[in-house]
Write a protein that holds these residues in place. Structure first.
Motif, PDB file in Angstrom:
ATOM      1  N   SER A  96      -0.454  38.741 -23.414  1.00 47.73           N
ATOM      2  CA  SER A  96      -1.510  38.109 -22.621  1.00 47.73           C
ATOM      3  C   SER A  96      -2.322  37.167 -23.506  1.00 47.73           C
ATOM      4  N   LEU A  97      -3.037  36.245 -22.864  1.00 48.27           N
ATOM      5  CA  LEU A  97      -3.901  35.324 -23.600  1.00 48.27           C
ATOM      6  C   LEU A  97      -4.959  36.103 -24.374  1.00 48.27           C
ATOM      7  N   GLY A  98      -5.462  37.166 -23.781  1.00 53.57           N
ATOM      8  CA  GLY A  98      -6.465  37.998 -24.457  1.00 53.57           C
ATOM      9  C   GLY A  98      -5.929  38.635 -25.720  1.00 53.57           C
ATOM     10  N   ASP A  99      -4.675  39.141 -25.662  1.00 53.94           N
ATOM     11  CA  ASP A  99      -4.037  39.714 -26.849  1.00 53.94           C
ATOM     12  C   ASP A  99      -3.946  38.680 -27.969  1.00 53.94           C
ATOM     13  N   MET A 100      -3.479  37.482 -27.600  1.00 46.42           N
ATOM     14  CA  MET A 100      -3.221  36.451 -28.600  1.00 46.42           C
ATOM     15  C   MET A 100      -4.511  35.960 -29.253  1.00 46.42           C
ATOM     16  N   LEU A 101      -5.551  35.699 -28.448  1.00 44.16           N
ATOM     17  CA  LEU A 101      -6.796  35.175 -28.994  1.00 44.16           C
ATOM     18  C   LEU A 101      -7.527  36.218 -29.835  1.00 44.16           C
ATOM     19  N   VAL A 102      -7.449  37.482 -29.456  1.00 42.11           N
ATOM     20  CA  VAL A 102      -8.054  38.539 -30.273  1.00 42.11           C
ATOM     21  C   VAL A 102      -7.321  38.652 -31.610  1.00 42.11           C
ATOM     22  N   ALA A 103      -5.993  38.513 -31.588  1.00 35.20           N
ATOM     23  CA  ALA A 103      -5.224  38.549 -32.833  1.00 35.20           C
ATOM     24  C   ALA A 103      -5.630  37.392 -33.745  1.00 35.20           C
ATOM     25  N   LEU A 280     -16.055  30.271 -54.411  1.00 30.38           N
ATOM     26  CA  LEU A 280     -14.840  30.294 -53.612  1.00 30.38           C
ATOM     27  C   LEU A 280     -14.969  31.261 -52.444  1.00 30.38           C
ATOM     28  N   ASP A 281     -15.721  32.332 -52.647  1.00 31.67           N
ATOM     29  CA  ASP A 281     -15.904  33.312 -51.575  1.00 31.67           C
ATOM     30  C   ASP A 281     -16.548  32.672 -50.350  1.00 31.67           C
ATOM     31  N   LYS A 282     -17.555  31.841 -50.574  1.00 31.56           N
ATOM     32  CA  LYS A 282     -18.230  31.185 -49.446  1.00 31.56           C
ATOM     33  C   LYS A 282     -17.287  30.208 -48.743  1.00 31.56           C
ATOM     34  N   SER A 283     -16.450  29.530 -49.514  1.00 31.66           N
ATOM     35  CA  SER A 283     -15.512  28.579 -48.929  1.00 31.66           C
ATOM     36  C   SER A 283     -14.512  29.287 -48.015  1.00 31.66           C
ATOM     37  N   ILE A 284     -13.966  30.403 -48.481  1.00 29.64           N
ATOM     38  CA  ILE A 284     -12.999  31.153 -47.679  1.00 29.64           C
ATOM     39  C   ILE A 284     -13.674  31.789 -46.473  1.00 29.64           C
ATOM     40  N   ILE A 285     -14.882  32.307 -46.669  1.00 28.70           N
ATOM     41  CA  ILE A 285     -15.626  32.883 -45.537  1.00 28.70           C
ATOM     42  C   ILE A 285     -15.914  31.806 -44.496  1.00 28.70           C
ATOM     43  N   GLY A 286     -16.278  30.600 -44.956  1.00 28.50           N
ATOM     44  CA  GLY A 286     -16.516  29.500 -44.025  1.00 28.50           C
ATOM     45  C   GLY A 286     -15.288  29.182 -43.203  1.00 28.50           C
ATOM     46  N   ASP A 287     -14.122  29.188 -43.829  1.00 28.29           N
ATOM     47  CA  ASP A 287     -12.859  28.964 -43.125  1.00 28.29           C
ATOM     48  C   ASP A 287     -12.626  30.077 -42.106  1.00 28.29           C
ATOM     49  N   GLY A 288     -12.934  31.316 -42.499  1.00 27.38           N
ATOM     50  CA  GLY A 288     -12.751  32.444 -41.592  1.00 27.38           C
ATOM     51  C   GLY A 288     -13.662  32.396 -40.382  1.00 27.38           C
ATOM     52  N   VAL A 289     -14.924  32.052 -40.601  1.00 30.87           N
ATOM     53  CA  VAL A 289     -15.874  31.947 -39.488  1.00 30.87           C
ATOM     54  C   VAL A 289     -15.434  30.844 -38.525  1.00 30.87           C
ATOM     55  N   SER A 290     -14.940  29.744 -39.077  1.00 33.96           N
ATOM     56  CA  SER A 290     -14.439  28.655 -38.239  1.00 33.96           C
ATOM     57  C   SER A 290     -13.256  29.116 -37.396  1.00 33.96           C
ATOM     58  N   THR A 291     -12.352  29.886 -37.982  1.00 33.44           N
ATOM     59  CA  THR A 291     -11.204  30.409 -37.250  1.00 33.44           C
ATOM     60  C   THR A 291     -11.637  31.377 -36.151  1.00 33.44           C
ATOM     61  N   MET A 292     -12.632  32.201 -36.444  1.00 33.68           N
ATOM     62  CA  MET A 292     -13.147  33.144 -35.446  1.00 33.68           C
ATOM     63  C   MET A 292     -13.738  32.391 -34.258  1.00 33.68           C
ATOM     64  N   LEU A 293     -14.516  31.343 -34.551  1.00 31.16           N
ATOM     65  CA  LEU A 293     -15.092  30.532 -33.478  1.00 31.16           C
ATOM     66  C   LEU A 293     -13.994  29.907 -32.632  1.00 31.16           C
ATOM     67  N   ALA A 294     -12.979  29.333 -33.296  1.00 30.84           N
ATOM     68  CA  ALA A 294     -11.887  28.673 -32.583  1.00 30.84           C
ATOM     69  C   ALA A 294     -11.191  29.636 -31.630  1.00 30.84           C
ATOM     70  N   SER A 295     -10.949  30.865 -32.085  1.00 29.98           N
ATOM     71  CA  SER A 295     -10.247  31.839 -31.249  1.00 29.98           C
ATOM     72  C   SER A 295     -11.059  32.222 -30.021  1.00 29.98           C
ATOM     73  N   VAL A 296     -12.372  32.238 -30.149  1.00 29.53           N
ATOM     74  CA  VAL A 296     -13.232  32.626 -29.025  1.00 29.53           C
ATOM     75  C   VAL A 296     -13.132  31.611 -27.891  1.00 29.53           C
ATOM     76  N   ILE A 297     -12.980  30.310 -28.230  1.00 34.07           N
ATOM     77  CA  ILE A 297     -12.956  29.276 -27.192  1.00 34.07           C
ATOM     78  C   ILE A 297     -11.543  28.780 -26.869  1.00 34.07           C
ATOM     79  N   GLY A 298     -10.528  29.416 -27.463  1.00 30.80           N
ATOM     80  CA  GLY A 298      -9.153  29.054 -27.131  1.00 30.80           C
ATOM     81  C   GLY A 298      -8.566  27.963 -27.989  1.00 30.80           C
ATOM     82  N   GLY A 299      -9.132  27.746 -29.188  1.00 31.52           N
ATOM     83  CA  GLY A 299      -8.592  26.755 -30.110  1.00 31.52           C
ATOM     84  C   GLY A 299      -7.740  27.411 -31.179  1.00 31.52           C
ATOM     85  N   PRO A 300      -6.902  26.629 -31.885  1.00 32.43           N
ATOM     86  CA  PRO A 300      -6.070  27.183 -32.956  1.00 32.43           C
ATOM     87  C   PRO A 300      -6.887  27.469 -34.205  1.00 32.43           C
TER      88      PRO A 300
END
Length: 434
Positions: A96-103, A280-300
């Protein structure tokens, strides 16, 4: 990394990180970065059937969040990640779309956890876990596993089912590919940074001449409209599927390795040690937060872009204001209905032609990593690790465990990455065979 000579600036900047451009130049400089990332960022949602406007929105907002988290010290733009294309397509097809976006959301969480761990213990553990002999073949798998997708888009009217071979489609794909290759290999400067964008534009014009473009969606689209995004509990119900999460999460280790490589290049170009400040930790965390946001709204998922790093190197303009301006323009484009409709109307053979080169470059970049890192394949250990990764990944081996209330499936690229990591940890180191 303690050797500060590694971060000596190669040339004097036109604009340094915290310098503002002139108002008359700001928009043009930001558009330059937007053009550099645009073709690749739009191609990911096009291939995965996620909303294009969601990808643009996620790219823009994600970059602004990254700038905030890194204290406006690293001039990096975040766009759509190619590493997740295959698992997203598989996830949408089988779950389901929900499964994929949560992953996908959990992959962002893994970014953050890795960033926090790096803050505590440094990055040596990650380099030990992911040496070039593991990362190189996995990157090759990412490109080669997508090869059938590109070829099918170039040949068939119904690429998903490989039906309706169309010579016109193939001609459009070949023209698009040739233009992209010429722009990539024969031009210098800014034009060499946007070969895919120019290839898509030329391919689109050729498609119009062949009469295979449907303008109906563009005609009926509004100039201004709310972005097409997926909202939780409105457009999908979030749900946790362990097997799908275990497909997405291992890919994060590969993309984090890529992220670190990009940061090394930016450090050298800009002449600052971003590993230490802001960290480097902040840079990777920033990338992670961006990915989390993208998944919430249906982006890659997002990742730092080599194309934009190339723009930094050529222009010597490192201004964070220019990067932020590009992010704002990307957000604005997400609200322009006719623009997203125009992008959606691009025929599949155009994207197929571009993808043939792009996916090949991804695979070749994995090979390049092996060569530049001088991985010695005279050692059977290295030969075994690379061989197993390539066959499992390209062959799309599936590990399916069902029973006792467990529904677990890991396949293809994720399984290949896990196999490579495990083999690298357990196989003893030997000297080269004589």
């Amino acid at each position: 990394m303690e050797n500060e000579t590694l971060f000596e600036r190669t040339s004097k900047p036109v604009l340094d990180v915290n310098e503002k451009p002139k108002p008359t130049q700001w928009a043009l400089l930001s558009m330059q970065h937007l053009f550099a990332m645009f073709g690749s960022t739009v191609l990911v949602p096009f291939l995965t059937h996620l909303p294009i406007s969601a990808a643009l929105l996620a790219s823009g907002i994600g970059t602004l969040l990254y700038i905030l988290i890194t204290k406006a010290k690293i001039p990096a733009y975040l766009g759509s990640s190619f590493a997740f294309i295959t698992p997203i397509i598989t996830g949408i097809a089988n779950h389901s779309l929900g499964d994929m976006l949560v992953a996908l959301f959990m992959s962002g969480v893994m970014y953050v956890l890795i960033g926090l761990f790096i803050r505590l213990v440094g990055i040596n553990w990650l380099m030990h876990l992911l040496p070039p002999v593991v990362v190189g073949p996995v990157i090759m798998v990412i490109g080669l596993s997508l090869a059938p997708t590109a070829v099918n888009m170039a040949m068939y009217e119904n690429a998903g089912e490989m039906k309706g071979y169309n010579l016109t489609y193939l001609l459009v794909a070949i023209i698009t590919l040739l233009v992209t290759i010429v722009m990539q290999g024969c031009f210098r400067g800014f034009l060499s940074l946007i070969p895919m964008l120019i290839g898509i534009i030329v391919g689109y014009v050729v498609s119009v001449c062949f009469g295979i473009v449907n303008f109906s969606t563009v005609i009926h689209a509004k100039w201004f409209q709310l972005p097409d995004i997926y909202l939780p509990f409105k457009d999908y119900t979030p749900s946790f599927h362990l097997g799908l999460v275990l497909v997405m999460v291992p890919i994060v280790f590969v993309t984090v390795s890529e992220h670190i490589g990009h940061q090394m290049v930016i450090n050298k170009i800009v002449g600052r040690n971003f590993f230490k400040n802001p960290g480097l930790d902040k840079s990777i965390i920033g990338d992670g937060v961006s990915t989390m946001l993208a998944s919430v709204i249906g982006g890659p998922p997002s990742t730092t872009y080599g194309e934009n790093i190339g723009v930094l190197a050529i222009t010597k303009i490192y201004s964070i204001y220019v990067i932020g301006g590009a992010a704002l323009i990307a957000i604005i484009l997400g609200f322009i209905g006719k623009f997203t409709a125009l992008v959606s109307s691009i025929p599949t053979p155009v994207m197929g032609g571009v993808s043939i080169l792009l996916f090949g470059i991804i695979a070749a970049s994995g090979l390049r990593m092996l060569v530049e890192s001088k991985v010695d394949f005279a050692q059977n250990r290295n030969l075994v690790i690379a061989s197993v990764i390539l066959v499992i990944g390209i062959g799309n081996l599936v590990f399916n465990l069902k029973g006792l209330g467990i529904n677990l499936q890991i396949e293809g690229m994720a399984l290949a990455a896990l196999a490579g990591i495990i083999l690298n940890l357990i196989l003893p180191q030997h000297k080269a065979n004589k």
